[in-house]
Design a protein around this motif. Sequence first.
Motif, PDB file in Angstrom:
ATOM      1  N   ASP A   1       0.830  -1.207   0.000  1.00 15.07           N
ATOM      2  CA  ASP A   1       0.000   0.000   0.000  1.00 15.07           C
ATOM      3  C   ASP A   1       0.865   1.257   0.000  1.00 15.07           C
ATOM      4  O   ASP A   1       0.565   2.229  -0.703  1.00 15.07           O
ATOM      5  N   ALA A   2       1.920   1.235   0.816  1.00 15.87           N
ATOM      6  CA  ALA A   2       2.806   2.398   0.864  1.00 15.87           C
ATOM      7  C   ALA A   2       3.520   2.599  -0.473  1.00 15.87           C
ATOM      8  O   ALA A   2       3.633   3.725  -0.975  1.00 15.87           O
ATOM      9  N   GLY A   3       3.979   1.506  -1.068  1.00 17.31           N
ATOM     10  CA  GLY A   3       4.692   1.604  -2.337  1.00 17.31           C
ATOM     11  C   GLY A   3       3.797   1.960  -3.504  1.00 17.31           C
ATOM     12  O   GLY A   3       4.261   2.530  -4.493  1.00 17.31           O
ATOM     13  N   SER A   4       2.506   1.646  -3.406  1.00 17.54           N
ATOM     14  CA  SER A   4       1.603   1.892  -4.535  1.00 17.54           C
ATOM     15  C   SER A   4       1.309   3.369  -4.739  1.00 17.54           C
ATOM     16  O   SER A   4       0.724   3.747  -5.752  1.00 17.54           O
ATOM     17  N   ARG A   5       1.694   4.215  -3.798  1.00 18.46           N
ATOM     18  CA  ARG A   5       1.408   5.648  -3.908  1.00 18.46           C
ATOM     19  C   ARG A   5       2.667   6.475  -4.199  1.00 18.46           C
ATOM     20  O   ARG A   5       2.571   7.690  -4.293  1.00 18.46           O
ATOM     21  N   ARG A   6       3.818   5.821  -4.341  1.00 20.36           N
ATOM     22  CA  ARG A   6       5.065   6.579  -4.388  1.00 20.36           C
ATOM     23  C   ARG A   6       5.802   6.366  -5.705  1.00 20.36           C
ATOM     24  O   ARG A   6       5.963   5.242  -6.176  1.00 20.36           O
ATOM     25  N   ILE A   7       6.264   7.470  -6.279  1.00 20.69           N
ATOM     26  CA  ILE A   7       7.158   7.436  -7.439  1.00 20.69           C
ATOM     27  C   ILE A   7       8.411   8.211  -7.064  1.00 20.69           C
ATOM     28  O   ILE A   7       8.323   9.327  -6.536  1.00 20.69           O
ATOM     29  N   THR A   8       9.573   7.644  -7.304  1.00 19.33           N
ATOM     30  CA  THR A   8      10.839   8.293  -6.997  1.00 19.33           C
ATOM     31  C   THR A   8      11.595   8.517  -8.301  1.00 19.33           C
ATOM     32  O   THR A   8      11.696   7.605  -9.131  1.00 19.33           O
ATOM     33  N   VAL A   9      12.113   9.747  -8.475  1.00 21.04           N
ATOM     34  CA  VAL A   9      12.764  10.116  -9.727  1.00 21.04           C
ATOM     35  C   VAL A   9      14.164  10.637  -9.431  1.00 21.04           C
ATOM     36  O   VAL A   9      14.348  11.498  -8.554  1.00 21.04           O
ATOM     37  N   LEU A  10      15.151  10.112 -10.144  1.00 17.97           N
ATOM     38  CA  LEU A  10      16.518  10.612 -10.096  1.00 17.97           C
ATOM     39  C   LEU A  10      16.792  11.378 -11.385  1.00 17.97           C
ATOM     40  O   LEU A  10      16.550  10.868 -12.487  1.00 17.97           O
ATOM     41  N   ILE A  11      17.294  12.609 -11.253  1.00 18.27           N
ATOM     42  CA  ILE A  11      17.490  13.488 -12.402  1.00 18.27           C
ATOM     43  C   ILE A  11      18.927  13.980 -12.384  1.00 18.27           C
ATOM     44  O   ILE A  11      19.398  14.540 -11.378  1.00 18.27           O
ATOM     45  N   GLY A  12      19.655  13.775 -13.460  1.00 18.08           N
ATOM     46  CA  GLY A  12      21.035  14.264 -13.523  1.00 18.08           C
ATOM     47  C   GLY A  12      21.907  13.348 -14.328  1.00 18.08           C
ATOM     48  O   GLY A  12      21.597  13.019 -15.469  1.00 18.08           O
ATOM     49  N   GLY A  13      23.009  12.922 -13.734  1.00 17.78           N
ATOM     50  CA  GLY A  13      23.964  12.068 -14.420  1.00 17.78           C
ATOM     51  C   GLY A  13      25.254  12.780 -14.761  1.00 17.78           C
ATOM     52  O   GLY A  13      26.171  12.172 -15.315  1.00 17.78           O
ATOM     53  N   GLY A  14      25.336  14.093 -14.423  1.00 14.11           N
ATOM     54  CA  GLY A  14      26.543  14.864 -14.705  1.00 14.11           C
ATOM     55  C   GLY A  14      26.936  15.683 -13.499  1.00 14.11           C
ATOM     56  O   GLY A  14      26.956  15.196 -12.380  1.00 14.11           O
TER      57      GLY A  14
END
Length: 762
Positions: A62-75
Amino acid sequence: MSLETSTRRLAAVWLVFVLACVVHNVWHWGLQRRAPVTDMLAMLPRDEQRPQAAQATQALADAGSRRITVLIGGGAQAQAATAADAFLRALGDVPARHRVADADQNAWLGFYAPLRAGLLSPQAREQLSTADTETLADQALAALYQPVGGPRVGNWADDPLNLFGRWLAERGQMSRVRVQGGRLMLTDSTAPERHFALVLIELPGSGFEISAQRALQPKLDVATKAARGQGAQVIAAGVPLFAAAASEQAEREIHTIGLGSLLGIVALTLLAFRSIRPRLLVALSMAVGLAVAASVSLLVFGELHLVTLVFGASLLGVAENYGSNYFSARQGLQASERWAMLTRQIPVVSLAMATTVIGYALLALPPFPGLRQIAVFSAVGLVAAFVTVLWWFPLLDGAGLMKPTRFAHWLGSRRALWPSLGRRGLTLLLAATALLAGWGASRLRVDDDIRQLQSAPAALVAQQREFARLMQAPGVAQFFVVHGASEQQLLEREEALTAQLRGMRVHAQAVSDWLPSLRRQREDAELSARRGAELRPVLADKLGQPVALAAAPHAEIEPQAWLASPVSEPVRAQWLGRMGDGFTSVVLLRGAEAADARAGLAALKLDGVSWVDKVGEVSQLLGRYRQLMSAVLVLGFVLTWAALACRFGRASWRALAPTALASVLTVALLAICGQVLQLFHILPLLILLGLGVDYGIFLLEQPGRAETRPFLSVTLAAASTLLSFGLLALSGTPALQAFGLTLLIGVFLAWLFTPFFLPPHA
């Protein structure tokens, strides 16, 4: 009383019963908004279920079904920050978090600083317990004259060994994310020049809601494009992304496979009967079967599992045979003749129904709640569909002559093209089957791993793997569930478990890392005070002057205060609170993916501690079901043969042998084609048993070469099954693909073989 009169009365009674079932379903699913059970472990026998493990798994899901995590970068770090700002601007009103205010950081120190005397890292605790005072004094002086590394809170005299700073540093090492410039940032451990900004998206509702997915996905696409426009890489992970991909795939397949099968079946019906009425009535019989099966099963079990609905609903495709047989026999007859036709058909269709129900009723024998649900649902649904054909069709199929069509006559007359194989022909067929079966057996591979059924897009899976590598976050597929009679006993049992895991070099993430038990706090405070008193004169001697060491404050942390504070956020989801007769939490792990590591963890025996390997348990469950279903299938063939013998005597093998050969050849061909055998290849063989035996019964009842109606009925039923279920072989979902491919091969072979086994004189 005539058959017509009794049928009208029975039809009225059946109508009342069906309406009652419909009302019950509307009340249960619509008004009460009840949902099917989705936990696979709920299908295990009661003594094998672990309610705490099931609830823990559901809470994490249930906790995971509401969460999106985004990593932005690489430089560079500046580039990652700029790209993150562009991402957040494009994301609009979607709730997201990337920046951390100074007040939030100070809140952490403000919460823990008054408690620091009772906060020791495992390394500090061991050092204070074993090191001599001289050694401790040297370390304290080294920290005074050469202060390097680790955070320090307050003056040197407040904490000469920097015990609190070391405890804070250990908390920081539990996550790769750091606060830099007020932002959540991460550095690639394998390439220090690669920096990423972390954005946390928390959906207000479940990520499985289609409406939420449709509202969010376009915004995510726009935000991703904006970040990439800054030259940044975007790596997104989270259950909602996989749910959206599955929803999109299901919708696409409904539009292609579903629409294609519907158009094919309607066209076939129009060609055979020059009317859409037969198709509508057959659909009505199947709908009645579903409604009655669901209602009766709910009354028996109180709830329905999703697997029961999916499997049971597909089994009702067997009901296609009853409707097709009725309208094939009805062709060329006046309305007044349908009662005599029905009198002749009742024994045949009843036998077909009985042999099918026998196979499904056998599922109730093993002590598996899931199998018993499937057995009741399928058997009741098939009987309900059969009764609908028997009592409603004669009253609804219209008046007058049902003229045979050219296509129907042509299709039925194809029966004459099949020779009836004599002893030599049957021997050759059996020999060829044995050769193919041997070839298939040499290539047969069985794998019940649930991961074999994964159908997510490759790009999404690759993103998830890269995200996991960068974050090095604990997994949620394998974990420990800890239960205690009280909150403090729970924390003490967690501490005993994490101590064992440290000895096994397994990294754990536990609530007790952030919320030590009161016993641990008091023991650590006493140890710190005692060694501090011993340290004071030694330091004074080494410094040549009195040393006034400040006494560390020692308040105590209680669970409720900790849960209400923002400091609990990193592991709050692992505190499940009161469950049953006590309190429960979850301990997550890093580095437990290898099979030997899992075996060692599963062997741990501590009071109140349970090992949960969700992937392993579900895979084991699928394997046990596959073995049980295989045994049930064999028993089904034996009992079906006994039922056939009651009507056809020594000729009963002719109705059963084609399906038996088709089943063996289907498994062999699947193995030869490289398919890995699992549960969803065995389940459709039960459907094949019901379908194929029906073909044998209908043709063996009227085996003559000039008889067109039986072969028309069998061919229409087989074609409808191939169009409705066989096209699932085109599905991108592995389970449905396996199901459809098995039926595609098996139904075709059963239809192909049946005329060969009719008596030579027919």
